[in-house]
Design an enzyme around this catalytic site. Structure first.
Site, mmCIF file in Angstrom:
data_model
loop_
_atom_site.group_PDB
_atom_site.id
_atom_site.type_symbol
_atom_site.label_atom_id
_atom_site.label_comp_id
_atom_site.label_asym_id
_atom_site.label_seq_id
_atom_site.Cartn_x
_atom_site.Cartn_y
_atom_site.Cartn_z
ATOM 1 N N ARG A 23 -1.686 35.957 -33.541
ATOM 2 C CA ARG A 23 -2.455 35.472 -32.381
ATOM 3 C C ARG A 23 -2.719 36.550 -31.347
ATOM 4 O O ARG A 23 -3.596 36.425 -30.511
ATOM 5 C CB ARG A 23 -1.703 34.323 -31.706
ATOM 6 C CG ARG A 23 -1.460 33.119 -32.592
ATOM 7 C CD ARG A 23 -0.456 32.174 -31.954
ATOM 8 N NE ARG A 23 0.824 32.879 -31.822
ATOM 9 C CZ ARG A 23 1.792 32.517 -30.988
ATOM 10 N NH1 ARG A 23 1.649 31.488 -30.197
ATOM 11 N NH2 ARG A 23 2.918 33.197 -30.938
ATOM 12 N N GLU A 28 6.205 41.339 -21.109
ATOM 13 C CA GLU A 28 6.676 41.158 -19.732
ATOM 14 C C GLU A 28 6.431 42.482 -19.022
ATOM 15 O O GLU A 28 7.181 43.441 -19.207
ATOM 16 C CB GLU A 28 8.170 40.835 -19.787
ATOM 17 C CG GLU A 28 8.659 39.985 -18.661
ATOM 18 C CD GLU A 28 10.090 39.539 -18.911
ATOM 19 O OE1 GLU A 28 11.003 40.398 -18.940
ATOM 20 O OE2 GLU A 28 10.280 38.330 -19.106
ATOM 21 N N ASN A 49 -3.021 44.761 -6.769
ATOM 22 C CA ASN A 49 -4.428 45.138 -6.705
ATOM 23 C C ASN A 49 -5.019 45.178 -8.102
ATOM 24 O O ASN A 49 -4.321 45.503 -9.067
ATOM 25 C CB ASN A 49 -4.601 46.505 -6.045
ATOM 26 C CG ASN A 49 -4.144 46.518 -4.605
ATOM 27 O OD1 ASN A 49 -4.124 45.491 -3.938
ATOM 28 N ND2 ASN A 49 -3.764 47.669 -4.120
ATOM 29 N N ARG A 60 -11.277 57.962 -9.093
ATOM 30 C CA ARG A 60 -10.842 57.395 -7.816
ATOM 31 C C ARG A 60 -9.595 58.144 -7.390
ATOM 32 O O ARG A 60 -8.587 58.134 -8.070
ATOM 33 C CB ARG A 60 -10.572 55.900 -7.959
ATOM 34 C CG ARG A 60 -11.821 55.103 -8.352
ATOM 35 C CD ARG A 60 -11.484 53.617 -8.477
ATOM 36 N NE ARG A 60 -12.575 52.862 -9.052
ATOM 37 C CZ ARG A 60 -13.457 52.135 -8.354
ATOM 38 N NH1 ARG A 60 -13.380 52.092 -7.042
ATOM 39 N NH2 ARG A 60 -14.408 51.466 -8.971
ATOM 40 N N HIS A 63 -5.523 59.560 -3.578
ATOM 41 C CA HIS A 63 -5.280 58.729 -2.408
ATOM 42 C C HIS A 63 -3.797 58.661 -2.048
ATOM 43 O O HIS A 63 -2.925 58.850 -2.892
ATOM 44 C CB HIS A 63 -5.780 57.305 -2.649
ATOM 45 C CG HIS A 63 -7.237 57.231 -2.939
ATOM 46 N ND1 HIS A 63 -7.793 56.220 -3.672
ATOM 47 C CD2 HIS A 63 -8.277 58.056 -2.618
ATOM 48 C CE1 HIS A 63 -9.103 56.400 -3.775
ATOM 49 N NE2 HIS A 63 -9.414 57.516 -3.144
ATOM 50 N N LYS A 73 3.510 52.722 -6.015
ATOM 51 C CA LYS A 73 2.607 51.947 -6.873
ATOM 52 C C LYS A 73 3.111 51.939 -8.310
ATOM 53 O O LYS A 73 3.535 52.977 -8.824
ATOM 54 C CB LYS A 73 1.198 52.555 -6.864
ATOM 55 C CG LYS A 73 0.518 52.564 -5.520
ATOM 56 C CD LYS A 73 -0.821 53.266 -5.604
ATOM 57 C CE LYS A 73 -1.507 53.304 -4.256
ATOM 58 N NZ LYS A 73 -2.773 54.065 -4.318
ATOM 59 N N TYR A 133 -2.369 47.317 -10.223
ATOM 60 C CA TYR A 133 -1.193 47.987 -9.700
ATOM 61 C C TYR A 133 -0.533 47.183 -8.594
ATOM 62 O O TYR A 133 -1.174 46.524 -7.798
ATOM 63 C CB TYR A 133 -1.494 49.417 -9.251
ATOM 64 C CG TYR A 133 -2.633 49.610 -8.295
ATOM 65 C CD1 TYR A 133 -2.402 49.837 -6.949
ATOM 66 C CD2 TYR A 133 -3.949 49.616 -8.750
ATOM 67 C CE1 TYR A 133 -3.454 50.053 -6.070
ATOM 68 C CE2 TYR A 133 -5.009 49.831 -7.891
ATOM 69 C CZ TYR A 133 -4.746 50.044 -6.544
ATOM 70 O OH TYR A 133 -5.787 50.244 -5.680
ATOM 71 N N ASP A 168 -14.150 59.983 -1.303
ATOM 72 C CA ASP A 168 -13.509 60.967 -2.172
ATOM 73 C C ASP A 168 -14.304 62.269 -2.245
ATOM 74 O O ASP A 168 -13.723 63.342 -2.413
ATOM 75 C CB ASP A 168 -13.300 60.384 -3.569
ATOM 76 C CG ASP A 168 -12.253 59.279 -3.583
ATOM 77 O OD1 ASP A 168 -11.471 59.183 -2.608
ATOM 78 O OD2 ASP A 168 -12.225 58.504 -4.548
#
Length: 193
Positions: A23, A28, A49, A60, A63, A73, A133, A168
């Site tokens: 399937r 987890e 997020n 991206r 940061h 994060k 994240y 950026d």
């Protein structure tokens, strides 16, 4: 849960087990108790997020969120494939300005833990890549910042120019950046791994 150290102290790769059959699979992706039993006690997460990049080659980053709202994060890829990067920007750290990168994909299920005091950025390697994240602090626009993606010598694996946001594209280079982070010693959790 498999836990792997990277070349940067504090930055870890977490690989959850997948249980599959005809399937599909079950995994987890986060379990505080499982990680505690493995010797890893990460800070509490307060925000999740979810980002979609529709075009391959979207970059991206890099940061950060400054104190008093610095964020750790835990990053994973929900669909597609990306190259995820962390850069140490803690003044006084022996690894200041160094980076590490990991390919995160739906297929490999790998996650990257990036503690506060590190830049974070990623490059999408497939169209319609989703990034999910967990963050250890809420978003605080007044503490939000960036460093130029091309000022650290990261091997992004690019064949052309990336797709960047306006923010950026004008971020300062690392050599002109005054980091708000200071090295405060090794991370407690690393001694227990």
């Amino acid at each position: 849960m498999q836990i792997e150290k990277t070349s940067l102290p504090g930055v870890l790769v977490l690989v959850p087990r997948r249980f599959g059959d005809e399937r599909g699979f079950f995994s987890e992706s986060w379990n505080r108790r499982t990680l505690h039993e493995a010797g890893l006690d990460l800070p509490e997460f307060v925000q999740d997020n979810h980002s979609l990049s529709s075009t391959c080659g979207t970059l991206r980053g890099l940061h950060f969120q400054a104190p008093p709202h610095a964020q750790g994060k835990l990053v994973r890829c929900g669909r597609g494939r990306l190259f995820d990067v962390a850069v140490d920007i803690r003044k006084g750290s022996a690894t200041y300005g160094r980076w590490t990168g990991q390919e995160l994909s739906f297929e490999n299920g790998r996650q990257l833990w990036i503690p506060p005091g590190f830049l974070h950025g990623f490059l999408t390697c497939e169209a319609d890549t989703e990034i999910l994240y967990k963050c250890t602090d809420h978003y605080a626009p007044d503490c939000d910042g960036a460093v130029a993606w091309d000022s650290i010598g990261i091997d992004w694996g690019l064949t052309g120019l990336p797709i960047l946001s306006g923010k950026d594209a004008v971020a300062p280079a690392l050599e002109r950046f005054d980091s708000p982070f200071v090295y405060e010693g090794p991370f407690d959790y690393e001694a227990r791994l």
